[in-house]
Structure formats: structure tokens, C-alpha cells
Design an enzyme around this catalytic site. Structure first.
Site, PDB file in Angstrom:
ATOM      1  N   TYR A 288      -6.300  -4.187  -8.086  1.00 47.80           N
ATOM      2  CA  TYR A 288      -6.429  -2.957  -8.868  1.00 47.80           C
ATOM      3  C   TYR A 288      -5.307  -2.828  -9.878  1.00 47.80           C
ATOM      4  O   TYR A 288      -4.312  -3.554  -9.821  1.00 47.80           O
ATOM      5  CB  TYR A 288      -6.496  -1.730  -7.952  1.00 47.80           C
ATOM      6  CG  TYR A 288      -5.174  -1.237  -7.383  1.00 47.80           C
ATOM      7  CD1 TYR A 288      -4.467  -1.985  -6.451  1.00 47.80           C
ATOM      8  CD2 TYR A 288      -4.640  -0.019  -7.777  1.00 47.80           C
ATOM      9  CE1 TYR A 288      -3.273  -1.520  -5.922  1.00 47.80           C
ATOM     10  CE2 TYR A 288      -3.444   0.453  -7.249  1.00 47.80           C
ATOM     11  CZ  TYR A 288      -2.769  -0.304  -6.325  1.00 47.80           C
ATOM     12  OH  TYR A 288      -1.588   0.155  -5.800  1.00 47.80           O
TER      13      TYR A 288
ATOM     14  N   LEU B  55       6.098  -5.858  -6.159  1.00 45.42           N
ATOM     15  CA  LEU B  55       5.116  -5.873  -7.237  1.00 45.42           C
ATOM     16  C   LEU B  55       5.858  -5.979  -8.577  1.00 45.42           C
ATOM     17  O   LEU B  55       6.824  -5.242  -8.797  1.00 45.42           O
ATOM     18  CB  LEU B  55       4.297  -4.574  -7.228  1.00 45.42           C
ATOM     19  CG  LEU B  55       3.199  -4.557  -8.289  1.00 45.42           C
ATOM     20  CD1 LEU B  55       2.000  -5.379  -7.837  1.00 45.42           C
ATOM     21  CD2 LEU B  55       2.765  -3.139  -8.614  1.00 45.42           C
TER      22      LEU B  55
ATOM     23  N   LYS C 174      -1.375  -7.405  -6.753  1.00 44.45           N
ATOM     24  CA  LYS C 174      -1.684  -5.968  -6.655  1.00 44.45           C
ATOM     25  C   LYS C 174      -3.045  -5.769  -5.990  1.00 44.45           C
ATOM     26  O   LYS C 174      -4.048  -5.500  -6.647  1.00 44.45           O
ATOM     27  CB  LYS C 174      -1.638  -5.323  -8.045  1.00 44.45           C
ATOM     28  CG  LYS C 174      -1.530  -3.794  -7.991  1.00 44.45           C
ATOM     29  CD  LYS C 174      -1.131  -3.233  -9.339  1.00 44.45           C
ATOM     30  CE  LYS C 174      -1.227  -1.726  -9.407  1.00 44.45           C
ATOM     31  NZ  LYS C 174      -0.327  -1.009  -8.517  1.00 44.45           N
TER      32      LYS C 174
ATOM     33  N   GLU D 158      11.183  -2.263  -2.555  1.00 45.37           N
ATOM     34  CA  GLU D 158      10.714  -1.336  -3.595  1.00 45.37           C
ATOM     35  C   GLU D 158      10.221  -0.074  -2.898  1.00 45.37           C
ATOM     36  O   GLU D 158      10.301   0.046  -1.678  1.00 45.37           O
ATOM     37  CB  GLU D 158       9.603  -1.979  -4.422  1.00 45.37           C
ATOM     38  CG  GLU D 158       8.391  -2.377  -3.588  1.00 45.37           C
ATOM     39  CD  GLU D 158       7.308  -3.097  -4.374  1.00 45.37           C
ATOM     40  OE1 GLU D 158       7.174  -2.875  -5.587  1.00 45.37           O
ATOM     41  OE2 GLU D 158       6.572  -3.878  -3.737  1.00 45.37           O
TER      42      GLU D 158
END
Ligand code: PDD
Length: 292
Positions: free
Chosen positions: A39, A212, A154, A187
């Protein structure tokens, strides 16, 4: 149970624009059965798509990594995205684009051939809420990173991140900063993590399979370097963050949101810092010129 949605909302699924509350995919879709899908989330400003080419580059990379073929050209995808934004009358908001491997008989073995499903939705964001976060800052808490080993792709396998975000919210924080087995922050659950050290040095974790490659992260890094700001990509710990002068998070949903507290410890003055403000300003200026 179907979500409650405003009557005018439109979704795009597999070649059709339909009313959001009626839109759906088949129960055998591999996106549902295996989380076998990727996505992108793209911000919309003044009705235009921000950082679109970077988002499409990352989408193509994610798809290549798990061998889902591109169902349509970039031009066609851009056209549909624009159409979804237009039909939903989004001025300032987000567009979500999901591409699953498609509908196939349930089998753990990834099929050699497939017909991907394309899903798009868009909605308006509340600018006042984002402005409030920018002016006051947000709190983060640290939690173990329980995600898989390829966070650079992702995918829609978001359960671990979703659980972490929920835990953070239940503790009164806005975001969870995930910590790897060696004690370093990877993250946020849905954002990239940054600190600003004493001498004004801006630090964010280097790219690897552990994080990511955020589009906003990349744009901010390039913009900060162009402004001759001191930026470095390396790992940092929650202790480094607690001792930092400033901290912030980046994502398409809210570029450069100040972080003022980590695990109950105040960061810097406990107020949004000047360097974070400058990053937000630089980003806002360049993003105006990067819309499609
Ligand atoms: N999340 N890290 C993770 C785990 C993310 O899910 C995101 C984005 C980011 C920031 O990437 P970008 O700058 O390209 O938005 C970092 C999106 C917004 C989401 O899932 O809603």
C-alpha cells in the site's frame, strides 16, 4: 459489520468507482487471507497529490520485492488517484492505495500468475488537529519492535504496528517508538523517528530491512542537506532521545510533528523546538512545488 461513511464517499475497487459503504473485495482475496498486499498513503494538498513520484517509486519497489505485477501503468494509476481525490472532493487529506495479489484459491504457495486487486479510498483531514499537534507537540512511548524482518516493504501486514499504536494511545501517547533487540529505536508504528542532538545535529536511523524508507524522511533529508543543516543517518537509543534537544516524527499524514516527551521524560524544553519548526517550514515550501 460495515463502516459508517458519509453518503458522498466513493471508493475505487478493481476497475469500478462505487459508494464507499458498498465497496468490498472477495473473501478469497490474498490481501485478506495472507496480508499479501502492498500500500501507499499519499497526502493531498489543494486537491493535488504530494510527493507522488516518490510514492509510486516505493510502490513499484514493494511490488517487485514480493513479485506482484503492476496492474496498470503509472499514468493510469495517477489518473485513477486523481479521480478518487476529485470524486471525494478532497482538498487537504489523504489517499490510500492498496494493491493485493488478487483473488485466488487459498494456498500458502504464492501462485506464479495472478490478477492484482487495486483499491483506493480518500478522505479529508482535520487541519486544526494537525496544527494543534504541531504547536504543542506529542508524546511517544517505547515498545518492543515485534514486526517482521522486511519492514522496508510497505505491506498491509500492520497488526504488530497497530497493536503498538493502540498500547501507546492507551498510555496517553500519540505514537509508539519501536525498539529492536539491541536497544535501538527502529521507527514509529506509522512514522519515521528523528532526534536533534545537542549541537543541532539531526539524526534518523539509516535505511535497512528494519525500517520503512519513508517518503517524507527522504524529502526531509534531501531538503535539510540542501540547506546545509547537519544531518546524519544512524541508529539511536531511547536514552539518546531522552537526552536530545528535540525530537520529531515524519510521515505523509503529518510531516515533522514535534515529539516533546518519551516514556514520561521531557525532551529538551518540553516544547516544540526551533529545528523541528525549520524542518516543517522547509518541507511545506518544497512540497508546494512537488505536487502533481
Ligand atoms: N505510514 N514508518 C512506517 C512504519 C509507516 O507506516 C510510515 C507511513 C512511515 C512514514 O512514511 P511516509 O513518509 O512515506 O508516509 C514510516 C502511513 C502514513 C500509514 O500507514 O498510514
Amino acid at each position: 459489520m460495515k463502516p459508517r461513511t458519509p453518503p458522498g464517499r466513493i471508493a475505487y475497487v478493481d476497475g469500478r468507482y462505487s459508494r464507499h459503504f458498498e465497496a468490498g473485495v472477495h473473501i478469497e482475496d490474498r490481501g485478506l487471507q495472507f496480508g499479501d498486499s502492498v500500500y501507499e498513503v499519499c497526502r493531498v494538498e489543494y486537491g493535488a497529490l504530494c510527493d507522488l513520484s516518490e510514492h509510486l517509486d516505493r510502490l513499484e519497489r514493494s511490488m517487485r520485492e514480493i513479485a506482484i505485477p503492476m496492474p496498470m501503468s503509472r499514468g493510469a494509476l495517477t489518473h485513477v488517484m486523481g479521480e478518487v481525490v476529485r470524486r471525494n472532493k478532497v482538498g487537504y487529506g489523504l489517499i490510500y492505495l492498496q494493491i493485493t495479489r488478487g483473488c485466488l484459491r487459498r494456498d500458502f504457495q504464492i501462485p506464479a500468475r495472478c490478477r492484482p486487486t487495486v483499491i483506493m479510498t480518500a478522505h479529508e483531514l482535520d487541519r486544526a488537529i494537525i496544527a494543534q499537534r504541531r504547536s504543542v507537540g506529542v508524546k511517544v512511548v517505547t515498545l518492543p519492535d515485534e514486526r517482521w524482518g522486511r519492514c522496508d516493504i510497505k505491506t498491509t501486514q500492520l497488526l504488530a504496528g497497530s497493536r503498538a499504536k493502540t498500547e501507546a494511545r492507551s498510555r496517553g501517547a500519540f505514537e509508539a517508538w519501536l525498539v529492536d533487540g539491541e536497544g535501538f529505536v527502529t521507527e514509529g508504528a506509522s512514522t519515521n523517528a528523528w532526534i536533534v542532538e545537542g549541537a543541532g545535529r539531526i539524526v534518523t536511523r539509516n535505511l535497512s530491512h528494519a525500517i520503512l524508507p519513508g517518503v517524507t524522511r527522504r524529502v526531509v533529508l534531501e531538503a535539510a542537506a540542501a540547506q546545509k543543516m547537519d544531518v546524519i543517518e544512524r541508529k539511536f537509543t531511547p536514552q539518546d532521545a531522552a537526552a536530545a534537544q528535540e525530537a520529531f516524527i515524519t510521515s505523509a499524514t503529518g510531516p515533522a510533528i514535534p515529539v516533546v516527551e518519551i516514556d514520561g521524560y521531557r525532551i529538551g524544553t518540553g516544547k516544540p523546538g526551533a529545528i523541528t519548526g525549520k524542518i516543517a517550514e522547509i518541507y511545506a515550501n518544497i512540497s508546494i512545488n512537488r505536487q502533481t
